[in-house]
Design an enzyme around this catalytic site. Structure first.
Site, PDB file in Angstrom:
ATOM      1  N   LYS A  29       0.845  -1.205   0.000  1.00 49.51           N
ATOM      2  CA  LYS A  29       0.000   0.000   0.000  1.00 49.51           C
ATOM      3  C   LYS A  29       0.882   1.258   0.000  1.00 49.51           C
ATOM      4  O   LYS A  29       2.085   1.165   0.278  1.00 49.51           O
ATOM      5  CB  LYS A  29      -0.924  -0.019   1.222  1.00 49.51           C
ATOM      6  N   TYR A 240      18.672  29.446   9.161  1.00 49.29           N
ATOM      7  CA  TYR A 240      17.532  30.185   9.703  1.00 49.29           C
ATOM      8  C   TYR A 240      17.495  30.092  11.220  1.00 49.29           C
ATOM      9  O   TYR A 240      17.710  29.014  11.795  1.00 49.29           O
ATOM     10  CB  TYR A 240      16.227  29.615   9.163  1.00 49.29           C
TER      11      TYR A 240
HETATM   12  C1  LIG Z   1      -0.404  -1.678   6.869  1.00 50.58           C
HETATM   13  C2  LIG Z   1      -0.964  -2.959   7.297  1.00 50.58           C
HETATM   14  C3  LIG Z   1      -0.152  -4.095   7.347  1.00 50.58           C
HETATM   15  C4  LIG Z   1       1.355  -4.029   7.216  1.00 50.58           C
HETATM   16  O1  LIG Z   1       1.855  -3.494   8.419  1.00 50.58           O
HETATM   17  P1  LIG Z   1       3.428  -3.364   8.706  1.00 50.58           P
HETATM   18  O2  LIG Z   1       3.490  -2.910  10.109  1.00 50.58           O
HETATM   19  O3  LIG Z   1       3.913  -2.334   7.750  1.00 50.58           O
HETATM   20  O4  LIG Z   1       4.022  -4.680   8.480  1.00 50.58           O
HETATM   21  C5  LIG Z   1      -0.758  -5.304   7.598  1.00 50.58           C
HETATM   22  N1  LIG Z   1      -2.096  -5.385   7.827  1.00 50.58           N
HETATM   23  C6  LIG Z   1      -2.898  -4.306   7.817  1.00 50.58           C
HETATM   24  C7  LIG Z   1      -4.354  -4.466   8.100  1.00 50.58           C
HETATM   25  C8  LIG Z   1      -2.360  -3.053   7.584  1.00 50.58           C
HETATM   26  O5  LIG Z   1      -3.150  -1.976   7.586  1.00 50.58           O
END
Ligand SMILES: *Cc1c(COP(=O)(O)O)cnc(C)c1O
Length: 345
Positions: A29, A240
């Site tokens: 994702k 800055y």
């Molecule tokens: C994002 C997500 C994962 C992966 O999580 P990580 O901590 O990046 O391994 C797995 N399951 C669900 C439901 C998620 O939202």
């Protein structure tokens, strides 16, 4: 950002060793956490990954296009009224997160079911289980899953609470494959593995833990070139807000990297670049396109020379700790913002 696909594959194999009795999916994702979902998915599919997770159907369509038919692609956010048709066309498998989504999906194909076991974010709650089971009685779910709230702390009491709730609720769906663990959950112990684990951040180099990295390989590198080298006298200030004053004569380098590239401003005075095998502290504030580092005594510091700010020598978890955030936010903040000029893309 330079992405090492071999490292992503190596990390995926780490999870195969970690959970030999389970299938290892790949969570890609948010464009594979900013590393590029198309390249990451292709490399992982070539190495044998058969199950992928995205958040949205749009992301899943890109992955489907990259991988062709065959691999299963779960969409974690599930279907909405305006994209439900896309799922069938691209053979995407939604995760159904509520009774409303179960109804919307209307058994039009295989789907996963998300059970809420304590995160109160997505998923069918304990009071809705019977209704969910009745609604799905003709189609056994392609996956029954839940998500741990406190997996990053391997010893947190909440993990065992959620494990029990999940195991109990999942008995209502005896034929469905089960999945509970993401990256951190997979490291707690074998009882968390079930049929499928879902690592995301682990593939990209962080254990997702409050503790040390369990031995995963850096997959993303950020380097930027030195624009100028300067010799400054004691008492002079930098950048800055003039927040850093030279305690003695120093040599500094101005580097073409800033918060517009995704290098967080909260790393002002805290982060470092790596050059000539040593850490070179950031002096004063990170600005939009520039950073000043201390290169006193560093013969390698010359205009045009690249400095590493994230990678094998500047670990992701280190950067996250210094910035006061999580590895997830470090990677997704770099996503797409590292410009092609100056910063090596
Ligand atoms: C994002 C997500 C994962 C992966 O999580 P990580 O901590 O990046 O391994 C797995 N399951 C669900 C439901 C998620 O939202």
């Amino acid at each position: 950002m330079k992405v090492d696909h071999a490292a992503i594959v190596e990390n995926w194999r780490f999870f195969k060793k970690q959970a030999p009795s389970a299938a290892v999916a790949a969570v890609v994702k948010a464009d594979a956490y900013g590393l590029g979902a198309v390249g990451a998915s292709r490399a992982l599919a070539q190495a044998g990954a058969r199950v992928f997770f995205t958040a949205t159907s749009g992301e899943a369509l890109l992955v489907r296009k990259a991988l062709g038919e065959g691999p299963q692609i779960f969409v974690l956010n599930g279907p909405a009224a305006d994209d439900v048709a896309q799922f069938g066309d691209a053979k995407l498998t939604p995760i159904l997160n509520s009774l409303a989504q179960i109804k919307l999906w209307d058994a039009r194909g295989p789907a996963g079911l998300h059970l809420d076991t304590g995160m109160n974010r997505l998923g069918v709650g304990p009071g809705e289980l019977t209704q969910a089971m009745m609604a799905l009685r003709d189609v056994s779910p392609a996956l029954v899953m839940s998500h741990l709230a406190c997996g990053s702390d391997l010893k947190h009491d909440m993990n065992a609470v959620q494990l029990k709730r999940f195991a109990d609720a999942a008995t209502l769906f005896p034929k469905a494959p089960k999945s509970l663990a993401a990256t951190a959950g997979a490291l707690i112990g074998a009882q968390y593995h079930f049929d499928l684990i879902r690592p995301g951040i682990g593939l990209y180099g962080s254990g997702g833990l409050d503790a040390d990295n369990p031995g995963l390989t850096a997959a993303a590198t950020i380097e930027a070139p030195i624009l100028q080298v300067r010799d400054v006298n004691a008492g002079e200030t930098f950048g800055y807000g003039a927040t850093f004053t030279a305690p003695q004569k120093m040599r500094t380098a101005t580097v073409a990297l800033g918060y517009a590239d995704g290098y967080l401003r909260s790393l002002s005075g805290r982060g470092y670049g790596v050059l000539g095998g040593a850490k070179r502290p950031i002096l004063g504030r990170v600005s939009m396109d520039l950073i000043i580092i201390d290169v006193t005594g560093c013969a390698e510091a010359q205009p045009g020379v690249m400095v590493e700010f994230l990678g094998p020598n500047a670990p992701l978890d280190d950067l996250a700790a210094l910035a006061g955030t999580a590895a997830y936010e470090i990677l997704t903040t770099f996503a797409g913002t590292v410009r092609k000029t100056g910063v090596r893309a």
